[in-house]
Design an enzyme around this catalytic site. Structure first.
Site, PDB file in Angstrom:
ATOM      1  CG  ASP A   1      -0.339   0.204   2.522  1.00  0.00           C
ATOM      2  OD1 ASP A   1       0.911   0.304   2.607  1.00  0.00           O
ATOM      3  OD2 ASP A   1      -1.080   0.281   3.517  1.00  0.00           O
TER       4      ASP A   1
ATOM      5  CG  HIS B   1      10.564 -24.605  11.660  1.00  0.00           C
ATOM      6  ND1 HIS B   1      10.760 -24.169  12.943  1.00  0.00           N
ATOM      7  CD2 HIS B   1      11.715 -25.222  11.297  1.00  0.00           C
ATOM      8  CE1 HIS B   1      11.972 -24.498  13.352  1.00  0.00           C
ATOM      9  NE2 HIS B   1      12.574 -25.141  12.360  1.00  0.00           N
TER      10      HIS B   1
ATOM     11  CG  HIS C   1       8.882 -28.606  10.315  1.00  0.00           C
ATOM     12  ND1 HIS C   1       8.522 -27.928  11.464  1.00  0.00           N
ATOM     13  CD2 HIS C   1      10.207 -28.866  10.435  1.00  0.00           C
ATOM     14  CE1 HIS C   1       9.581 -27.775  12.239  1.00  0.00           C
ATOM     15  NE2 HIS C   1      10.617 -28.354  11.642  1.00  0.00           N
TER      16      HIS C   1
ATOM     17  CB  CYS D   1       0.743  -2.405   4.754  1.00  0.00           C
ATOM     18  SG  CYS D   1       0.462  -3.370   6.252  1.00  0.00           S
TER      19      CYS D   1
ATOM     20  CB  THR E   1       1.871  -2.449  11.041  1.00  0.00           C
ATOM     21  OG1 THR E   1       0.692  -2.998  10.435  1.00  0.00           O
ATOM     22  CG2 THR E   1       1.585  -1.092  11.661  1.00  0.00           C
TER      23      THR E   1
END
Length: 142
Positions: free
Chosen positions: A7, A97, A133, A64, A66
C-alpha cells in the site's frame, strides 16, 4: 518469479526491494501500488496471494505500514502462508518450518537495510521438508 505488493505506506520500501531484486537478477512482478497516494492494502495483499496460489509466482513479498493488515489479508486466501517478519531469524524459521510462501513486512517498523537482509534470508532458505513440519502445515491447511 516473485510477486510484490504494497500500500502507500510500503511503497518506498518496495522500491528498495525492487532495486535489490534487480541487482540479484531475480524476476518479479509488481502488483502495485505504484505511488504514495493513499490506497487500501487488501487490494494488493489479495493480488499477491492470488498470484502465488495460482502459481503465477513462486513466492510473494507484501508491505504495508505495519505489515499486519496486509498479512491478515493474504492469509485469508486458501493455500497462503504469509509470515510477518521483522528479523532474519523469523524469516529463516518460517521458511524452514512453515514453508511460508509470502513474506510480509512493515515499512514503518523496519528500515531498508534490515528489510533487504530479511528478504535475502526468506528467498534463500528452503523448506526443511521434515515430516513433523509437513504434518503441521497439513493441519494448517485443513
Amino acid at each position: 518469479m516473485i510477486a510484490l505488493g504494497c500500500d502507500h505506506g510500503g511503497f518506498s520500501l518496495k522500491q528498495e526491494i525492487i532495486a535489490y531484486l534487480k541487482e540479484q537478477n531475480l524476476e518479479f512482478k509488481d502488483y502495485g501500488c505504484y505511488n504514495e497516494e493513499a490506497c487500501d492494502y487488501p487490494v494488493y495483499g489479495k493480488a499477491v496471494a492470488n498470484a502465488v496460489v495460482n502459481k503465477e509466482c513462486d513466492k510473494g513479498i507484501i508491505i504495508c505500514g505495519t505489515g499486519i493488515g496486509i498479512s491478515i489479508t493474504a492469509n485469508k486466501v486458501k493455500g497462503i502462508r504469509a509470515a510477518l517478519c521483522s528479523d532474519c531469524f523469523s524469516a529463516e524459521a518460517t521458511r524452514l518450518h512453515n514453508d511460508a510462501n509470502i513474506l510480509a513486512m512493515g515499512a514503518r517498523a523496519i528500515g531498508p537495510g534490515l528489510a533487504i537482509k530479511i528478504v535475502d534470508t526468506f528467498l534463500n532458505t528452503e523448506f526443511s521438508g521434515e515430516d513433523r513440519h509437513k504434518n503441521r502445515i497439513n493441519q494448517i491447511e485443513d
